[in-house]
Design a protein around this motif. Structure first.
Motif, PDB file in Angstrom:
ATOM      1  N   HIS A 164       1.123  -1.539   0.286  1.00 27.47           N
ATOM      2  CA  HIS A 164      -0.341  -0.007  -0.139  1.00 27.47           C
ATOM      3  C   HIS A 164       1.363   1.407   0.356  1.00 27.47           C
ATOM      4  CE1 HIS A 164       0.825   1.194   3.967  1.00 27.47           C
ATOM      5  NE2 HIS A 164       0.817   0.084   4.192  1.00 27.47           N
ATOM      6  N   LEU A 165       0.186   1.791  -0.285  1.00 31.59           N
ATOM      7  CA  LEU A 165       0.868   4.295  -0.176  1.00 31.59           C
ATOM      8  C   LEU A 165      -0.165   4.045   0.526  1.00 31.59           C
ATOM      9  CD1 LEU A 165       2.152   4.396  -3.904  1.00 31.59           C
ATOM     10  CD2 LEU A 165       3.168   4.118  -1.661  1.00 31.59           C
ATOM     11  N   ILE A 166      -0.672   4.227   1.700  1.00 38.94           N
ATOM     12  CA  ILE A 166      -1.906   4.196   2.386  1.00 38.94           C
ATOM     13  C   ILE A 166      -2.890   5.228   1.587  1.00 38.94           C
ATOM     14  CG2 ILE A 166      -2.427   6.092   4.655  1.00 38.94           C
ATOM     15  CD1 ILE A 166       0.541   6.484   5.000  1.00 38.94           C
ATOM     16  N   ARG A 167      -3.679   5.824   1.872  1.00 37.56           N
ATOM     17  CA  ARG A 167      -4.372   6.652   0.194  1.00 37.56           C
ATOM     18  C   ARG A 167      -4.362   6.446  -0.725  1.00 37.56           C
ATOM     19  NH1 ARG A 167      -5.091   9.316   5.485  1.00 37.56           N
ATOM     20  NH2 ARG A 167      -7.424   9.134   6.743  1.00 37.56           N
ATOM     21  N   PRO A 191       0.961 -21.086   2.576  1.00 34.17           N
ATOM     22  CA  PRO A 191       0.583 -20.371   2.134  1.00 34.17           C
ATOM     23  C   PRO A 191       0.011 -18.498   1.887  1.00 34.17           C
ATOM     24  CG  PRO A 191      -0.597 -20.908   3.907  1.00 34.17           C
ATOM     25  CD  PRO A 191       0.893 -21.243   4.251  1.00 34.17           C
ATOM     26  N   ILE A 192      -0.420 -17.633   1.382  1.00 37.17           N
ATOM     27  CA  ILE A 192      -0.948 -17.216   1.263  1.00 37.17           C
ATOM     28  C   ILE A 192      -2.408 -16.606   1.799  1.00 37.17           C
ATOM     29  CG2 ILE A 192      -1.912 -14.684   0.142  1.00 37.17           C
ATOM     30  CD1 ILE A 192       0.048 -15.871  -2.095  1.00 37.17           C
ATOM     31  N   ARG A 193      -2.745 -15.713   3.252  1.00 35.15           N
ATOM     32  CA  ARG A 193      -4.056 -16.624   3.855  1.00 35.15           C
ATOM     33  C   ARG A 193      -4.766 -14.761   3.142  1.00 35.15           C
ATOM     34  NH1 ARG A 193      -2.791 -19.919   8.139  1.00 35.15           N
ATOM     35  NH2 ARG A 193      -4.803 -19.641   8.282  1.00 35.15           N
ATOM     36  N   TYR A 194      -3.540 -14.777   2.771  1.00 34.83           N
ATOM     37  CA  TYR A 194      -4.614 -12.500   3.604  1.00 34.83           C
ATOM     38  C   TYR A 194      -4.491 -12.243   1.739  1.00 34.83           C
ATOM     39  CZ  TYR A 194      -7.184 -14.706   7.096  1.00 34.83           C
ATOM     40  OH  TYR A 194      -8.013 -15.038   8.133  1.00 34.83           O
ATOM     41  N   VAL A 195      -4.965 -11.100   1.307  1.00 31.77           N
ATOM     42  CA  VAL A 195      -5.041  -9.762   0.385  1.00 31.77           C
ATOM     43  C   VAL A 195      -5.353  -8.605   0.728  1.00 31.77           C
ATOM     44  CG1 VAL A 195      -5.153  -9.096  -1.405  1.00 31.77           C
ATOM     45  CG2 VAL A 195      -4.507 -11.115  -2.046  1.00 31.77           C
ATOM     46  N   ALA A 196      -4.799  -7.939   1.293  1.00 28.93           N
ATOM     47  CA  ALA A 196      -5.696  -6.678   2.298  1.00 28.93           C
ATOM     48  C   ALA A 196      -5.296  -4.896   1.616  1.00 28.93           C
ATOM     49  CB  ALA A 196      -4.374  -6.060   3.507  1.00 28.93           C
ATOM     50  N   CYS A 197      -6.413  -4.465   1.183  1.00 30.95           N
ATOM     51  CA  CYS A 197      -6.692  -3.469   0.997  1.00 30.95           C
ATOM     52  C   CYS A 197      -7.327  -2.463   0.848  1.00 30.95           C
ATOM     53  CB  CYS A 197      -6.847  -3.823  -0.771  1.00 30.95           C
ATOM     54  SG  CYS A 197      -8.383  -4.044  -1.363  1.00 30.95           S
ATOM     55  N   LEU A 198      -7.732  -0.820   0.655  1.00 34.13           N
ATOM     56  CA  LEU A 198      -8.595  -0.005   1.431  1.00 34.13           C
ATOM     57  C   LEU A 198      -9.546  -1.238   0.658  1.00 34.13           C
ATOM     58  CD1 LEU A 198      -6.533   3.161   0.005  1.00 34.13           C
ATOM     59  CD2 LEU A 198      -7.562   2.283   2.667  1.00 34.13           C
ATOM     60  N   GLU A 199     -10.816   0.095   1.859  1.00 37.00           N
ATOM     61  CA  GLU A 199     -12.643  -0.899   1.433  1.00 37.00           C
ATOM     62  C   GLU A 199     -12.915  -0.496  -0.033  1.00 37.00           C
ATOM     63  OE1 GLU A 199     -14.502  -0.550   5.889  1.00 37.00           O
ATOM     64  OE2 GLU A 199     -13.600   1.251   4.739  1.00 37.00           O
ATOM     65  N   THR A 200     -12.209   0.861  -0.384  1.00 33.89           N
ATOM     66  CA  THR A 200     -12.882   1.166  -1.546  1.00 33.89           C
ATOM     67  C   THR A 200     -12.618   0.622  -2.996  1.00 33.89           C
ATOM     68  OG1 THR A 200     -10.849   2.964  -1.791  1.00 33.89           O
ATOM     69  CG2 THR A 200     -13.320   3.426  -0.733  1.00 33.89           C
ATOM     70  N   LEU A 218      -9.073   2.853   7.990  1.00 32.06           N
ATOM     71  CA  LEU A 218      -8.039   2.743   8.462  1.00 32.06           C
ATOM     72  C   LEU A 218      -8.459   3.742  10.040  1.00 32.06           C
ATOM     73  CD1 LEU A 218      -6.562   5.151   5.579  1.00 32.06           C
ATOM     74  CD2 LEU A 218      -5.695   2.941   6.282  1.00 32.06           C
ATOM     75  N   TYR A 219      -8.332   2.453  10.825  1.00 29.53           N
ATOM     76  CA  TYR A 219      -8.573   3.355  12.067  1.00 29.53           C
ATOM     77  C   TYR A 219      -7.092   3.955  12.647  1.00 29.53           C
ATOM     78  CZ  TYR A 219     -11.844  -0.720  12.701  1.00 29.53           C
ATOM     79  OH  TYR A 219     -13.354  -1.413  12.676  1.00 29.53           O
ATOM     80  N   MET A 220      -5.592   3.800  12.222  1.00 32.17           N
ATOM     81  CA  MET A 220      -4.648   4.218  13.101  1.00 32.17           C
ATOM     82  C   MET A 220      -4.557   5.201  12.058  1.00 32.17           C
ATOM     83  SD  MET A 220      -4.085   1.616  14.877  1.00 32.17           S
ATOM     84  CE  MET A 220      -2.700   2.469  16.013  1.00 32.17           C
ATOM     85  N   ARG A 221      -4.809   5.863  10.714  1.00 33.98           N
ATOM     86  CA  ARG A 221      -4.711   7.840  10.572  1.00 33.98           C
ATOM     87  C   ARG A 221      -6.057   8.474  10.461  1.00 33.98           C
ATOM     88  NH1 ARG A 221       0.279   7.938   8.334  1.00 33.98           N
ATOM     89  NH2 ARG A 221       1.304   5.622   7.834  1.00 33.98           N
TER      90      ARG A 221
END
Length: 225
Positions: A164-167, A191-200, A218-221
């Motif tokens: 990611h690059l945040i937003r 194994p690849i367990r998760y692919v994380a990405c912004l909701e949008t 984005l809870y932390m920012r």
């Protein structure tokens, strides 16, 4: 499926990989899916910024037990860890998420408790952000995994593509990271367990990606960050 992961979920990765953001999203989703007690430990004694301990009030409001430093000084970088960390390790009525500090230095903290963690009772997920300097190649990620495993005396059981690059993150960023974690997965048999990405961005991802999609809020920012 998140409920199929082992009872103790240890989240580790390089500095700036997004461990704490992933941990917050993971534990809040877990809370919505299980009736068991849920706890989140912040064992990051390395990085003073963007720690899950900053969200203790939110976690309590969601009926998630927050556990952090034994010293009530959240803005100080003090290597102190509460003995309360051990409670959910020993109490199997808890679903437990542990946010570990970056690199081998942070991994040594969880290594102090490795003898309490049964092999059949934990997953350790390595968060990979392929936009970070030392994890831009499969070789860099593999070396990082080796140092974490040595320091923690535990094994990485799953990979998380959190490129990611945040937003400013694009689908292309995520797919670039996916290629890297796929190579690591093939080489290390992890194994690849998760692919994380912004909701949008969730709806823009290909449907055949390996790993479960984890929409990230984005809870932390704060919005101004």
């Amino acid at each position: 499926m998140i409920t199929n992961d082992k009872r103790i979920r240890i989240i580790t990765g390089h500095y700036g990989s997004g461990k704490s953001e992933f941990s917050m999203n993971y534990v809040t989703k877990l809370r919505s899916l299980v009736s068991n007690k849920v706890a989140l430990s912040d064992l990051d004694v390395v990085n003073v910024y963007f720690r899950t301990r900053e969200k203790k009030d939110l976690l309590r409001s969601l009926d998630i037990l927050p556990i952090d430093s034994s010293i009530n000084a959240p803005t100080l970088d003090l290597p102190a860890v509460s003995a309360e960390v051990m409670t959910p390790m020993n109490d199997k009525s808890y679903e437990y998420v542990v946010d570990v500090g970056g690199d081998n230095v942070g991994a040594r903290v969880i290594g102090r408790f490795s003898e309490l963690i049964e092999d059949t009772d934990y997953d350790m997920f390595c968060i990979v952000n392929a936009n970070r300097e030392q994890t831009q190649t499969p070789e860099g990620v593999i070396e990082h995994i080796k140092t974490i495993e040595k320091a923690s005396r535990l094994k990485v059981t799953g990979l998380v593509n959190n490129t990611h690059l945040i937003r400013s993150t694009t689908v292309e960023d995520i797919l670039k990271g996916q290629e890297i974690v796929r190579e690591v997965s093939r080489t290390c048999d992890i194994p690849i367990r998760y692919v994380a990405c912004l909701e949008t961005l969730v709806d823009q991802l290909p449907e055949d990606l390996e790993g479960e999609i984890m929409p990230i809020k984005l809870y932390m920012r704060e919005d101004w960050m």
